[in-house]
Design a protein around this motif. Structure first.
Motif, mmCIF file in Angstrom:
data_model
loop_
_atom_site.group_PDB
_atom_site.id
_atom_site.type_symbol
_atom_site.label_atom_id
_atom_site.label_comp_id
_atom_site.label_asym_id
_atom_site.label_seq_id
_atom_site.Cartn_x
_atom_site.Cartn_y
_atom_site.Cartn_z
ATOM 1 N N PRO A 57 -13.392 -5.734 3.335
ATOM 2 C CA PRO A 57 -12.047 -5.176 3.536
ATOM 3 C C PRO A 57 -12.028 -3.731 3.038
ATOM 4 C CG PRO A 57 -11.940 -7.280 2.376
ATOM 5 C CD PRO A 57 -13.377 -6.886 2.424
ATOM 6 N N PRO A 58 -11.183 -2.904 3.632
ATOM 7 C CA PRO A 58 -11.109 -1.516 3.163
ATOM 8 C C PRO A 58 -10.710 -1.463 1.689
ATOM 9 C CG PRO A 58 -9.281 -2.046 4.638
ATOM 10 C CD PRO A 58 -10.228 -3.197 4.696
ATOM 11 N N ARG A 59 -11.094 -0.375 1.052
ATOM 12 C CA ARG A 59 -10.853 -0.245 -0.389
ATOM 13 C C ARG A 59 -9.367 -0.413 -0.735
ATOM 14 N NH1 ARG A 59 -14.242 -0.355 -4.911
ATOM 15 N NH2 ARG A 59 -12.894 0.174 -6.642
ATOM 16 N N TRP A 60 -8.504 0.210 0.061
ATOM 17 C CA TRP A 60 -7.078 0.151 -0.282
ATOM 18 C C TRP A 60 -6.600 -1.296 -0.369
ATOM 19 C CZ3 TRP A 60 -3.568 -2.459 2.617
ATOM 20 C CH2 TRP A 60 -3.838 -2.681 3.976
ATOM 21 N N LYS A 61 -7.121 -2.133 0.528
ATOM 22 C CA LYS A 61 -6.650 -3.515 0.575
ATOM 23 C C LYS A 61 -7.089 -4.267 -0.682
ATOM 24 C CE LYS A 61 -6.814 -5.522 4.769
ATOM 25 N NZ LYS A 61 -7.332 -6.387 5.866
ATOM 26 N N ARG A 62 -8.341 -4.047 -1.056
ATOM 27 C CA ARG A 62 -8.814 -4.709 -2.282
ATOM 28 C C ARG A 62 -8.016 -4.220 -3.494
ATOM 29 N NH1 ARG A 62 -14.508 -2.891 -2.367
ATOM 30 N NH2 ARG A 62 -14.167 -1.802 -0.397
ATOM 31 N N CYS A 63 -7.709 -2.925 -3.506
ATOM 32 C CA CYS A 63 -6.964 -2.387 -4.652
ATOM 33 C C CYS A 63 -5.533 -2.921 -4.694
ATOM 34 C CB CYS A 63 -6.986 -0.854 -4.629
ATOM 35 S SG CYS A 63 -8.640 -0.195 -4.965
ATOM 36 N N VAL A 64 -4.910 -3.084 -3.543
ATOM 37 C CA VAL A 64 -3.580 -3.709 -3.517
ATOM 38 C C VAL A 64 -3.677 -5.108 -4.126
ATOM 39 C CG1 VAL A 64 -1.816 -4.719 -2.012
ATOM 40 C CG2 VAL A 64 -2.679 -2.410 -1.540
ATOM 41 N N GLN A 65 -4.734 -5.845 -3.769
ATOM 42 C CA GLN A 65 -4.891 -7.204 -4.289
ATOM 43 C C GLN A 65 -5.130 -7.212 -5.802
ATOM 44 O OE1 GLN A 65 -7.990 -8.734 -1.721
ATOM 45 N NE2 GLN A 65 -6.614 -8.908 0.028
ATOM 46 N N TYR A 66 -5.863 -6.208 -6.305
ATOM 47 C CA TYR A 66 -6.071 -6.139 -7.760
ATOM 48 C C TYR A 66 -4.770 -5.836 -8.492
ATOM 49 C CZ TYR A 66 -11.099 -6.465 -7.204
ATOM 50 O OH TYR A 66 -12.351 -6.910 -6.900
ATOM 51 N N VAL A 67 -3.969 -4.935 -7.930
ATOM 52 C CA VAL A 67 -2.685 -4.642 -8.586
ATOM 53 C C VAL A 67 -1.819 -5.905 -8.563
ATOM 54 C CG1 VAL A 67 -0.611 -3.204 -8.594
ATOM 55 C CG2 VAL A 67 -2.795 -2.212 -7.894
ATOM 56 N N TRP A 120 0.838 -1.198 0.000
ATOM 57 C CA TRP A 120 0.000 0.000 0.000
ATOM 58 C C TRP A 120 0.878 1.255 0.000
ATOM 59 C CZ3 TRP A 120 -3.329 1.421 4.904
ATOM 60 C CH2 TRP A 120 -4.129 2.527 4.615
ATOM 61 N N GLY A 121 1.875 1.250 0.865
ATOM 62 C CA GLY A 121 2.798 2.391 0.916
ATOM 63 C C GLY A 121 3.507 2.581 -0.424
ATOM 64 N N ILE A 122 3.970 1.485 -1.006
ATOM 65 C CA ILE A 122 4.651 1.560 -2.308
ATOM 66 C C ILE A 122 3.711 2.159 -3.354
ATOM 67 C CG2 ILE A 122 5.514 0.139 -4.218
ATOM 68 C CD1 ILE A 122 6.696 -1.779 -2.149
ATOM 69 N N LEU A 123 2.450 1.720 -3.308
ATOM 70 C CA LEU A 123 1.495 2.145 -4.342
ATOM 71 C C LEU A 123 1.072 3.601 -4.152
ATOM 72 C CD1 LEU A 123 -0.518 -1.172 -4.600
ATOM 73 C CD2 LEU A 123 0.850 -0.100 -6.413
#
Ligand SMILES: [Zn+2]
Length: 727
Positions: free
Chosen positions: A396-406, A132-135
């Motif tokens: 799950p919070p949005r950021w977490k789902r987005c990390v998983q999509y990336v 998340w931090g990297i993204l």
């Protein structure tokens, strides 16, 4: 073959990895909205950041970890066994899992956004926070971003821009719904489904299609058509007659109807269409093999010409299908995993009217695209697939789902950033060394087996020596240059990424196998063996504390990561893996007597595990789990032997435990977990791994080395009178 939990990755890893590896388009890629992260084997927690997951939030938080240091590497701590995770009031000879993990289970309640919680799950989440931090950093539109940073950053930005996604509502789906409405005849399904197969993950649209290694010639890639068409996780969900299964089907009908209402159908239409969907999917489920049947690779190996497939299902326009997927000129023959399934497709195509097919297609359109649409679609999808089926309490919070999509769509781009910051040369060197030592232990074991003849031993050693060890990350990174990632276009990015992956997959057909390829991304906390590649794969994400800690003594490292390495290696010789030769061809290299002796040993493990209860009155289906159970048993023994050879004179106790005790506590603590009952139920049908408790207690009760380490008397529960031993 993988060591973990449930996910579509299992397709390439576990039982699957075993069989269909990289077949069927992007099928192996998990859908983060619906699937838990793949986790093979969790381990103990030493010094860790806060236990509880952050409460679900809908936007990325500014306090995300800075992308400078890995949260694990950054912590000042003294490497040690995870004593607080133990329950030292328990008797290790009565319940070793409780003894090793009792504290962990008490101290680590399942976070509301998880179906289960485990040592592996915690490491996964820590990796996600770090990514998340990297993204967040990569998403800043600076001019000096590298091409890789631009792609992962802009993808993440588009995914987290919820205001824009909300504004669009169902609009991005409209062109696809219009295409469905415009279909004039059933023969148009060939071209239409090809378009959807190119642009959707999984094999939900009627069947699956992609590339695979040729069962009879592992050096070549061929095309494969496989069973599919279902939106429930397994054919059994459609066919089981117990009360709980009926209840889930009622809820599924309501979910399908709710999704169809969200795209504008009236209540009455949606209800009728949901029943149609259920009717078609049930017919397909009936014609599909069970998971246990699919564990036998011979059940999935049917190479035939396109003409022969056309004779099985002449009502389907194979020619337009192959033209649209772009492979018409290179596919003359293909593997058809389940010919009987395609006979059922033929029957359905003949009998189901076009209007009903359109209902089925509308459902799969909204189902496959739901994660890319506005909140009401995402919420309805979550309510059924995560809440009803898995017992998860909160999204799950949005950021977490987005990390998983990336991670799913640009995994080797994100993985480069992860590896550069977290995976040291020291860790790589030490884990490569451990892997080689465990292979040596297996070589010695094979040579000393009293039940295997010299001829079969010779072939087994050839296969062992041919196993490729892949540690950390690929030698060559995937090039995403042709994938266009656009800020502000989450739906488009997702579709283009899947199209990119589908085309990459189909481009392999007719070419030699690329043995450099990985089936998991570097941050993944899991591992796998692929029998057609004959390789063992350990992503950087799984080679970190507390699973592997270069600062710690050998005993717990071998017990924990060593047994993971042994586990994957043993898959080369489990009930599925043994059917492939050193090059990965499906070919019998066993004498009849050796095969019989081996099966008897496997049956011992099957009988043992069939006696364990998962939840309520559901027992382990040990025909499904035996490959994993045997890998656990063999892998732990191999790790123990390799460790003894590495540290033959180590006797000094640390933390009050002898080296042998530390080995076994380290082993047990990979598997500490808590699971929701709904998740246990789903796993009983879909997961080839036994629950953590039995992956520990089942193993140690077969190992005299454990019983000696803890001075267990012969009548202890952790001492089986008739111990199983395969290797
Ligand atoms: Zn496995």
């Amino acid at each position: 073959m993988e060591r973990g939990v449930d996910s579509r990755l299992m397709k390439i890893a576990a039982a699957v990895i075993l069989l269909a590896a990289t077949s069927v388009f992007a099928q192996q890629r998990p859908d983060p909205a619906q699937q838990a992260r793949p986790v093979e084997k969790p381990k103990p927690s030493a010094a860790k950041p806060a236990d509880a997951a952050p409460p679900p939030k809908e936007t990325p938080q500014p306090e995300a970890p800075a992308p400078k240091e890995h949260p694990l590497a950054a912590l000042p701590y003294t490497p040690s066994l995870d004593i607080p995770s133990m329950d030292r009031t328990a008797n290790p000879c009565a319940d070793f899992y409780q003894y090793s993990c009792g504290g962990w289970m008490t101290n680590n309640p399942i976070p509301p956004d998880q179906a289960s919680w485990s040592v592996y799950g915690k490491v996964s989440e820590e990796n996600e926070e770090y990514l998340w931090g990297i993204l967040l950093d990569a998403a800043k539109p600076r001019a000096d971003r590298t091409a890789v940073q631009q792609k992962i950053g802009d993808y993440f930005e588009a995914c987290t821009d919820e205001a824009h996604i909300e504004e669009l509502g169902a609009k991005p789906l409209q062109p696809l719904l219009s295409e469905i409405a415009a279909l004039k005849a059933k023969y148009e399904l060939g071209g239409f489904l090809a378009q959807q197969h190119l642009r959707s993950s999984g094999n939900g649209w009627l069947f699956g299609f992609g590339s695979t290694q040729d069962y009879s010639n592992a050096s070549q890639v061929i095309a494969e058509a496989s069973a599919g068409g279902l939106a429930l996780p397994d054919r059994d969900y459609y066919l089981k007659t117990d009360a709980k299964s009926k209840e889930i089907r009622e809820k599924y009908l309501a979910h399908v109807a709710a999704m169809l209402e969200l795209i504008g159908e009236s209540k009455a239409e949606a209800k009728k269409d949901a029943a149609t969907v259920m009717r078609i999917e049930t017919a397909l489920a009936k014609a599909s093999l069970t998971r246990v049947e699919r564990r036998n690779p011979y059940n999935l190996s049917h190479k035939m010409t396109v003409a022969a497939l056309s004779r099985i299902a002449p009502a389907f326009e194979w020619k337009s299908y192959l033209v649209t997927t772009g492979v018409i000129s290179i596919v003359q023959t293909l593997n058809v995993t389940e010919p009987k399934f395609f006979a059922a497709v033929q029957k359905e195509l003949k009998t189901v009217p076009l209007a009903d097919w359109k209902a089925y297609l509308r459902w799969h359109a909204v189902h496959s695209r739901a994660p890319y649409l506005s909140k009401k679609f995402v919420a309805e999808d979550f309510n059924f697939y995560r809440k009803t089926l898995r017992g998860v309490k909160a999204m799950p919070p949005r950021w977490k789902r987005c990390v998983q999509y990336v991670d799913r769509d640009l995994g080797e781009a994100l993985g480069q950033e992860f590896v550069a910051r977290t995976f040291t040369a020291e860790t790589k060197a030490k884990t490569v060394d451990m892997t080689k030592r465990i292979e040596t232990a297996m070589e010695d074991e094979i040579k000393s087996l009293d039940w295997m003849t010299p001829a079969t031993k010779q072939r087994a050693l050839e296969k062992l020596h041919a196993v490729a060890n892949k540690v950390g990350y690929p030698d060559r990174w995937r090039d995403y240059g042709k994938l266009n990632v656009v800020r502000g276009d989450f739906y488009g990015n997702g579709t283009r990424a899947i199209l990119f992956e589908s085309e990459r997959d189909l481009n392999k057909i007719g070419k030699p196998v690329d043995r450099n390829e990985w089936g998991m991304t570097p941050p993944t906390v899991n591992a796998y063996y692929n029998p057609q590649m004959n390789d063992i794969n350990f992503p950087a994400g799984v080679l970190q504390p507390p699973l592997y800690d270069a600062k710690l003594d050998d005993a717990p490292n071998y017990g924990n990561t060593g047994s993971t390495i042994g586990h994957e290696l043993t898959h080369a010789f489990d009930d599925e893996g043994r059917q492939f030769d050193a090059q990965g061809n499906l070919k019998d290299w066993w004498t009849a007597d050796d095969a019989k002796n081996f099966e008897e040993r496997i049956n011992c493990v099957r009988d043992q595990y069939a006696g364990y209860t998962i939840v309520d009155d559901i027992k382990i289906n040990s025909k499904l789990t035996s490959g994993e159970d045997v890998a656990d048993l063999g892998g732990t023994l191999l790790a123990y032997i390799a460790w003894k050879a590495a540290d033959p004179n180590e006797t000094t106790p640390i933390d009050g435990y002898t080296p042998d005790q530390r080995f076994f506590i380290g082993f047990a603590q990979w598997a500490c977990e808590n699971q929701r009952p709904e998740n246990l139920r789903a796993n009983a049908i879909t997961n080839p791994h036994s629950p953590g408790k039995y992956r520990i207690n089942g193993i140690v009760s077969d190992l005299p080395q454990f019983q000696k380490a803890f001075n267990c008397s012969a009548d202890s529960p952790m001492v089986r009178a008739k111990a199983c031993q395969v290797w």
